[in-house]
Design an enzyme around this catalytic site. Structure first.
Site: not given
Length: 531
Positions: A116, A71, A207-210
């Site tokens: 993902d 993503h 979502q943390g650091d994507s």
């Protein structure tokens, strides 16, 4: 009518209800309940950057390969990406390497977030040291309750548009797939086999650091993917399960390393030598060269090119284009847009994939994307529900600002066209797109004069798009000039009205492939109803 990410999270928490079908998961980056740390403790961590601004995290798999989330790599070209490794700070120190190419998992689905995961190939190999090291891939998922940690530069609170300069980390506990999908939590069937969860009371990657690493037992067990809410007991953070996706990473990384070769294409005195990696990777630049050299139709199923370049244009002033804004992700220029009214911006739907409102802001009223004018954070956005990333139909979106713009000589709204301009009509496109393939973003606003190519003409045998040109599209071109997808999301103006939104195209200033824009006259009703 706008589906606010914050409102969605609040409703989910307040009522404990399942998230309504069809709404995208929240994929922004926040480290909640964590602390600042040093890269020497997480030497596999990298900052993935778009046009100079931090965009996502990632993990060093080997000296040439980075593992991240699919993503993170939607609607972007390799030319606009770089990584920084070996530094505790995303904006300085360490080593910066350009991205040669990337590949998203072919089974990635942005609606369900299954598969993902993606790999990035660097243009030059990393030199390993105490602050740059590879991390092994887990061969099996850790047990429920196992200790884990997640790191990154994600914003530290919901709604913040700034990110910390120093690396952050948080300690969590694994919540295995069966537990995460059970009645103990509220995700239910949204948790798929390629996912794993992690949580701790009052802490989350949110979502943390994507795209960043979830590590347990010294191995990469997860890639930060998605979630609902933030540090909410009912909604753990969700990660791509590396153990389930390990073979894909290994196979595709090996393919890159083994199959690299160089080809030269010659046609009509045009020589283009490029390095590419097997036919497993559909490089945008290779695709463009082939299209330009041979005038061939683009093979079915390849995504349009969505990067930003103003070719054949000149520097200009915001007073000549006062409706123009810079849409920014985590402080870096990302896309263009147009002022519809004091609270609403019109841009392209492809600019708003894989991002949350909290990571976005706009700069208006300045000729320079990185200084001056007014900076306003984004409250929410809505993509056209009919947008299709493969066909690029309905590539339009509206953004709602957190505070109203004050109009002046450099900040003005632009009206929406109610009819499509005629073939050959004069038009102009503006933006901060890079001036050449692989170039950096210019500080000063650029513009280029074009001529409208009507939809019928653009789909005719005169050009090479054929049936790819849909009713919601319009084209524009001029000899040796192009927006080359201009500054994606930015304005195409004719007769003083917004007639197009920069969307996609093939090649760059190639006579067979005009730039393609969302046709505002066709989409005007949707904008008016959703603004």
């Amino acid at each position: 009518m706008l589906k606010f990410v914050i409102v969605l999270s609040f409703i989910a928490c307040a009522f404990g209800a399942a998230i309504p079908e069809g709404l995208l998961p929240q994929v922004d980056g926040r480290i909640v309940g964590g602390v600042a740390t040093s890269i020497s403790s997480f030497p596999w961590q990298i900052s993935l950057q778009r046009n100079g601004g931090h965009s996502c995290g990632g993990s060093v798999y080997n000296s040439r390969i980075i593992v991240t989330a699919a993503h993170c790599l939607q609607s972007v070209s390799a030319a606009s990406l770089q990584i920084r490794a070996g530094s505790s700070y995303w904006s300085s120190g360490g080593v910066v390497s350009k991205v040669a190419a990337f590949r998203n998992h072919e089974g990635y689905n942005p609606n369900t977030m299954i598969n993902d995961i993606a790999i990035i190939k660097l243009s030059t190999p990393l030199s390993f040291s105490s602050t740059i090291k590879a991390i092994g891939l887990a061969s099996y998922a850790p047990g429920n309750g196992a200790a884990a940690s997640v790191s990154g530069w994600g914003t530290q609170s919901s709604g913040s548009s700034s990110i910390p300069s120093q690396l952050q980390y948080v300690n969590l506990k694994i919540v295995d797939r069966s537990q995460c999908a059970s009645s103990s939590y509220s995700y239910g069937s949204a948790i798929k086999s390629t996912m794993i969860c992690a949580a701790a009371a009052g802490k989350d990657s949110c979502q943390g650091d994507s795209g960043g690493p979830l590590v347990s037992g010294g191995q990469l067990v997860g890639v930060v993917s998605w979630g609902y809410g933030c540090a909410d007991a009912r909604y753990p953070g969700v990660y791509a399960n590396v153990a389930d996706l390990r073979s894909w990473v290994v196979n595709n990384s090996n393919a890159i390393r083994k199959c690299e070769e160089t080809i030269t294409i010659k046609d009509n005195e045009i020589f283009n030598q490029i390095t590419f990696t097997c036919n497993m990777f559909k490089f945008v630049i290779l695709l463009s060269v082939i299209a330009c050299a041979f005038g061939a139709a683009i093979p079915e199923g390849l995504l349009p090119q969505l990067d930003g370049r103003i070719v054949g244009g000149v520097a200009t002033s915001i007073s000549s284009f006062p409706w123009q804004i810079s849409l920014q992700r985590n402080g870096g220029h990302s896309c263009g847009g147009s002022i519809y009214n004091s609270r609403v911006i019109v841009t392209a739907a492809h600019c708003l994939q894989g991002v949350s409102a909290s990571a976005l802001r706009i700069r208006a009223g300045s000729s320079y994307w990185n200084s001056g004018g007014s900076v306003v954070s984004v409250a929410s956005f809505k993509n056209h529900e009919g947008y299709n990333a493969k066909t690029m139909v309905n590539d339009i979106a509206v953004i709602r600002l957190s505070s109203a713009l004050s109009f002046n000589g450099n900040i003005k709204a632009i009206g929406l066209a109610s009819s499509t301009p005629n073939n050959g009509a004069a038009a102009v496109v503006s933006g901060w797109g890079t001036l050449k393939s692989g170039g950096s973003v210019p500080a000063q606003l650029q513009k280029v004069d074009l001529k409208i190519v009507g939809r019928t003409q653009c789909a005719s045998s005169t050009y090479s798009y054929g049936s790819e040109i849909k009713a919601t599209m319009i084209c524009a071109a001029a000899s040796g000039k192009d927006s080359c997808q201009g500054d994606s999301g930015g304005p195409l103006v004719s007769g003083g009205q917004l007639v197009g939104v920069v969307s996609w195209g093939r090649g760059c200033a190639a006579p067979k492939y005009p730039g393609v824009y969302a046709n505002v006259a066709e989409l005007r009703g949707w904008v008016s109803n959703n603004a």
